[in-house]
Scaffold this active site. Structure first.
Site, PDB file in Angstrom:
ATOM      1  N   LYS A  15       0.840  -1.216   0.000  1.00  0.00           N
ATOM      2  CA  LYS A  15       0.000   0.000   0.000  1.00  0.00           C
ATOM      3  C   LYS A  15       0.867   1.255   0.000  1.00  0.00           C
ATOM      4  CE  LYS A  15      -2.240  -1.051   3.862  1.00  0.00           C
ATOM      5  NZ  LYS A  15      -1.645  -2.357   4.253  1.00  0.00           N
ATOM      6  N   ARG A  88      -9.705   0.728   8.729  1.00  0.00           N
ATOM      7  CA  ARG A  88      -9.322  -0.647   9.056  1.00  0.00           C
ATOM      8  C   ARG A  88     -10.443  -1.360   9.812  1.00  0.00           C
ATOM      9  NH1 ARG A  88      -3.391   0.453   9.036  1.00  0.00           N
ATOM     10  NH2 ARG A  88      -2.214  -1.471   9.266  1.00  0.00           N
ATOM     11  N   ARG A 127      11.846  -5.794   5.224  1.00  0.00           N
ATOM     12  CA  ARG A 127      11.533  -4.416   4.836  1.00  0.00           C
ATOM     13  C   ARG A 127      12.297  -3.359   5.638  1.00  0.00           C
ATOM     14  NH1 ARG A 127       5.256  -2.625   4.787  1.00  0.00           N
ATOM     15  NH2 ARG A 127       5.327  -2.825   7.048  1.00  0.00           N
ATOM     16  N   ARG A 161      11.006  -0.975  11.049  1.00  0.00           N
ATOM     17  CA  ARG A 161       9.917  -0.710  11.994  1.00  0.00           C
ATOM     18  C   ARG A 161       9.935  -1.695  13.151  1.00  0.00           C
ATOM     19  NH1 ARG A 161       4.550   0.104   8.448  1.00  0.00           N
ATOM     20  NH2 ARG A 161       3.724  -1.028  10.222  1.00  0.00           N
TER      21      ARG A 161
HETATM   22  P1  AMP Z   1       0.682   0.559   9.099  1.00  0.00           P
HETATM   23  O1  AMP Z   1       1.828   1.504   8.970  1.00  0.00           O
HETATM   24  O2  AMP Z   1      -0.499   0.960   8.257  1.00  0.00           O
HETATM   25  O3  AMP Z   1       1.070  -0.874   8.906  1.00  0.00           O
HETATM   26  O4  AMP Z   1       0.182   0.680  10.617  1.00  0.00           O
HETATM   27  C1  AMP Z   1       1.030   0.338  11.700  1.00  0.00           C
HETATM   28  C2  AMP Z   1       0.204   0.161  12.973  1.00  0.00           C
HETATM   29  O5  AMP Z   1      -0.470   1.388  13.286  1.00  0.00           O
HETATM   30  C3  AMP Z   1      -0.905  -0.884  12.904  1.00  0.00           C
HETATM   31  O6  AMP Z   1      -0.427  -2.187  13.138  1.00  0.00           O
HETATM   32  C4  AMP Z   1      -1.838  -0.377  13.998  1.00  0.00           C
HETATM   33  O7  AMP Z   1      -1.320  -0.669  15.277  1.00  0.00           O
HETATM   34  C5  AMP Z   1      -1.769   1.130  13.817  1.00  0.00           C
HETATM   35  N1  AMP Z   1      -2.763   1.626  12.828  1.00  0.00           N
HETATM   36  C6  AMP Z   1      -2.506   2.204  11.615  1.00  0.00           C
HETATM   37  N2  AMP Z   1      -3.639   2.556  10.992  1.00  0.00           N
HETATM   38  C7  AMP Z   1      -4.654   2.193  11.823  1.00  0.00           C
HETATM   39  C8  AMP Z   1      -6.071   2.264  11.729  1.00  0.00           C
HETATM   40  N3  AMP Z   1      -6.687   2.788  10.636  1.00  0.00           N
HETATM   41  N4  AMP Z   1      -6.796   1.802  12.778  1.00  0.00           N
HETATM   42  C9  AMP Z   1      -6.196   1.287  13.869  1.00  0.00           C
HETATM   43  N5  AMP Z   1      -4.867   1.163  14.019  1.00  0.00           N
HETATM   44  C10 AMP Z   1      -4.094   1.604  13.005  1.00  0.00           C
END
Ligand code: AMP
Length: 220
Positions: A15, A88, A127, A161
């Protein structure tokens, strides 16, 4: 006229990589709740600390916090958003629809990035990204040309990360299947879901997404 799209898919589906392309090619604005939350956690506030614990475990942060962050960004104006990692949950999807309606806008397309679980584990575990420009790399499939130096901006601030490890990935995948995958049905019924093959080469996935965007009548 601007368009708004959602990139939907499990962690590691690509994404963020595709969002970066769309910023360059189409001038859209990326709204990544993951990036916003990483920023919040590095602020060191009480809220940031709570968010960090939840993220490191691989669980979802509360709808209230995430919707608040998106509301704030949308309130700053702009036209043409790529929602990356948001919504999400079904509650977040309903909230997004309401926020868009308030702005007289709509979600024009939802791109479902399909990738099988085995590929996700391999992608996530190798990554790393550039802390300066955000370019995404992978140990096996997309290493930097010069070890430790970003190809794009020359920075040596390359980061992995905290939640890109096997244990938290398991939880992140489970959260995806339990809470996020119902959005596939939600947007299918709304009629604006298009699946793309997230396992294809980055350029091929980009071309598939481009085709979807070109079909949106409001695109100019
Ligand atoms: P990402 O960078 O999109 O993989 O997000 C990393 C982490 O941030 C996820 O594993 C969640 O803990 C939190 N997170 C990101 N976006 C959301 C969302 N829309 N709703 C809830 N938690 C989120």
């Amino acid at each position: 006229m601007a368009i708004n799209i959602i990139l939907l898919g499990p962690p590691g589906a690509g994404k963020g990589t595709q969002a970066r392309r769309l910023i360059e090619e189409r001038g859209l604005v990326q709204l990544s709740t993951g990036d916003m939350l990483r920023e919040a956690r590095s602020s060191g506030t009480e809220m940031g600390k709570r968010v960090a614990e939840v993220m490191d475990r691989g669980e979802l942060v509360t709808d209230e916090i995430v919707i608040g962050l998106i509301r704030e960004k949308l309130g700053q104006g702009g036209n043409g958003f790529i929602f990356d990692g948001f919504p999400r949950t079904l509650a977040q999807a309903d909230a997004l629809q309401a926020l868009m309606a308030e702005m007289g806008q709509r979600v024009d397309a939802v791109i479902e990035m399909r990738v099988d679980d085995a590929a996700l584990v391999a992608r996530i575990s190798g990554r790393f990204t550039c802390g300066n420009c955000g370019e995404v790399y992978h140990d096996a499939t997309k290493p930097t040309a010069k070890p430790g130096v970003c190809d794009v901006c020359g920075s040596t601030d390359l980061r992995r990360r905290a939640d890109d490890n096997a244990e938290s990935l398991k939880t992140r995948l489970m959260e995806y299947y339990k809470k996020t995958s119902p959005l596939i049905g939600y947007y299918y019924v709304k009629g604006n879901l298009t699946p793309v093959d997230g396992l294809a080469q980055i350029d091929v996935v980009g071309a598939q997404i481009g085709k979807v965007l070109d079909k949106i009548p409001r695109w100019s």
